[in-house]
Design an enzyme around this catalytic site. Structure first.
Site, PDB file in Angstrom:
ATOM      1  N   GLY A  89     150.838   1.573  34.079  1.00 36.30           N
ATOM      2  CA  GLY A  89     151.619   2.812  34.075  1.00 36.30           C
ATOM      3  C   GLY A  89     153.108   2.526  33.970  1.00 36.30           C
ATOM      4  O   GLY A  89     153.540   1.377  33.987  1.00 36.30           O
ATOM      5  N   GLU A  94     141.618  -0.575  37.826  1.00 35.86           N
ATOM      6  CA  GLU A  94     142.595  -0.579  38.932  1.00 35.86           C
ATOM      7  C   GLU A  94     141.867  -0.610  40.266  1.00 35.86           C
ATOM      8  O   GLU A  94     142.187  -1.393  41.153  1.00 35.86           O
ATOM      9  CB  GLU A  94     143.485   0.671  38.866  1.00 35.86           C
ATOM     10  CG  GLU A  94     144.477   0.633  37.731  1.00 35.86           C
ATOM     11  CD  GLU A  94     145.238   1.921  37.589  1.00 35.86           C
ATOM     12  OE1 GLU A  94     144.741   2.981  38.005  1.00 35.86           O
ATOM     13  OE2 GLU A  94     146.357   1.880  37.046  1.00 35.86           O
ATOM     14  N   ASP A 152     149.756   8.563  40.987  1.00 36.41           N
ATOM     15  CA  ASP A 152     150.107   9.908  40.511  1.00 36.41           C
ATOM     16  C   ASP A 152     150.448  10.823  41.670  1.00 36.41           C
ATOM     17  O   ASP A 152     151.320  11.685  41.557  1.00 36.41           O
ATOM     18  CB  ASP A 152     148.937  10.504  39.716  1.00 36.41           C
ATOM     19  CG  ASP A 152     148.635   9.674  38.485  1.00 36.41           C
ATOM     20  OD1 ASP A 152     149.536   9.536  37.642  1.00 36.41           O
ATOM     21  OD2 ASP A 152     147.542   9.095  38.409  1.00 36.41           O
ATOM     22  N   GLY A 156     146.724   7.689  33.750  1.00 35.92           N
ATOM     23  CA  GLY A 156     146.927   6.803  32.600  1.00 35.92           C
ATOM     24  C   GLY A 156     145.605   6.276  32.066  1.00 35.92           C
ATOM     25  O   GLY A 156     145.559   5.527  31.090  1.00 35.92           O
ATOM     26  N   THR A 173     155.519   2.924  36.008  1.00 39.50           N
ATOM     27  CA  THR A 173     156.210   2.318  37.161  1.00 39.50           C
ATOM     28  C   THR A 173     155.834   0.844  37.275  1.00 39.50           C
ATOM     29  O   THR A 173     156.712  -0.023  37.340  1.00 39.50           O
ATOM     30  CB  THR A 173     155.856   3.070  38.466  1.00 39.50           C
ATOM     31  OG1 THR A 173     155.994   4.478  38.256  1.00 39.50           O
ATOM     32  CG2 THR A 173     156.759   2.632  39.609  1.00 39.50           C
TER      33      THR A 173
HETATM   34  O1  DER Z   1     146.928   5.877  35.637  1.00 39.08           O
HETATM   35  C1  DER Z   1     147.232   5.201  36.635  1.00 39.08           C
HETATM   36  O2  DER Z   1     146.407   4.870  37.506  1.00 39.08           O
HETATM   37  C2  DER Z   1     148.690   4.897  36.855  1.00 39.08           C
HETATM   38  O3  DER Z   1     148.846   3.777  37.694  1.00 39.08           O
HETATM   39  C3  DER Z   1     149.313   6.118  37.517  1.00 39.08           C
HETATM   40  O4  DER Z   1     148.663   6.354  38.741  1.00 39.08           O
HETATM   41  C4  DER Z   1     150.791   5.973  37.758  1.00 39.08           C
HETATM   42  O5  DER Z   1     151.405   5.982  36.508  1.00 39.08           O
HETATM   43  P1  DER Z   1     152.997   6.180  36.376  1.00 39.08           P
HETATM   44  O6  DER Z   1     153.602   5.023  37.157  1.00 39.08           O
HETATM   45  O7  DER Z   1     153.235   6.071  34.899  1.00 39.08           O
HETATM   46  O8  DER Z   1     153.341   7.516  36.951  1.00 39.08           O
END
Ligand code: DER
Length: 235
Positions: free
Chosen positions: A29, A107, A88, A101, A31
């Site tokens: 993602g 994950e 999220d 994502g 971040t």
């Molecule tokens: O899709 C996912 O699991 C991502 O890690 C999401 O939870 C966070 O994505 P972001 O950092 O782009 O907001």
């Protein structure tokens, strides 16, 4: 500060927990992307060494390769020292919604194998109740008879006013396919779903469901970057 600058601040703070010799989960993602590039940078500068990265998606695998992080997988490393990943939504008990994502299965597999799971978010991700933001609660399902499974999920959360939508590619409207060849149904709730563990168990009992985006009691540390600075909270 822009949202991306806040994400970067949180990510860089999390990378301070990384020590040479660690086996690291690499999140997915916008971040986590900053954490992956920061780890590559520190390896490049010789400030970190002997790091093994376990990516949580094909896209993170590519990014990690491009920044020079040596990679492996869960078969070779069934226990990891630390994973850094975004979320999220984060509730006051550090329960998470992840998967917008599309990488929630890998994950959750990687994060479930880690001694320490550091979540990195900007303050906009903080919520009172999971699923309460009216945004998607992702559920990874098999493609076979997806309408049947989506309908069963909606009925399961009828009193929460649940609507399920198959995630589709924006461009051609084709169903989104995960790294694992599955589909995603995004659940939207009008009302609180109540007991999260019961909701999780009910979803996972449904044949056809692979995994869902609630990460309950998994995070060990929460790093939040906001206008007033960055905070680190341990469970
Ligand atoms: O899709 C996912 O699991 C991502 O890690 C999401 O939870 C966070 O994505 P972001 O950092 O782009 O907001």
């Amino acid at each position: 500060l822009t949202q991306d600058e806040l994400k970067k601040i949180a990510a860089y703070k999390a990378v301070e927990f990384v020590e040479s010799g660690m086996v690291l989960g690499l999140g997915t993602g916008s971040t986590a992307k900053h954490a992956v590039s920061r780890i590559g940078e520190l390896l490049q500068q010789g400030k970190l060494h002997n790091i093994v990265g376990i990516p949580t998606s094909k896209i993170t695998h590519e990014q990690a390769l491009s920044v020079g992080i040596p990679l492996s997988d869960l078969d070779a490393h069934p226990v990891l020292d630390l994973v850094i990943d975004g979320a999220d939504e984060v509730d006051p008990f550090m329960n998470l919604v992840k998967g917008r994502g599309g990488s929630l299965l890998r994950e959750k597999m990687v994060e479930g194998a880690c001694k320490k799971f550091v979540v990195i978010v900007d303050e906009s991700k903080l919520v009172k109740h999971l699923g309460g933001s009216g945004l998607a609660m992702p559920v990874e399902i098999v493609p076979f008879c997806w309408k049947f499974t989506a309908k069963r999920l909606e009925l399961m959360f009828e009193e929460a006013g649940c609507v399920g939508k198959l995630r589709r590619f924006v461009g051609n409207g084709e169903p989104f396919v995960t790294d694992n060849g599955n589909y995603i149904v995004d659940l939207y709730f009008k009302r609180d779903i109540g007991d999260l563990r019961a909701a999780s168990d009910a979803i996972l009992r449904l044949a056809g469901v692979v995994e869902h985006g609630m990460f309950l009691d998994m995070a060990t540390t929460l790093i939040v970057a906001g206008e007033l600075g960055v905070t680190v909270k341990n469970k």
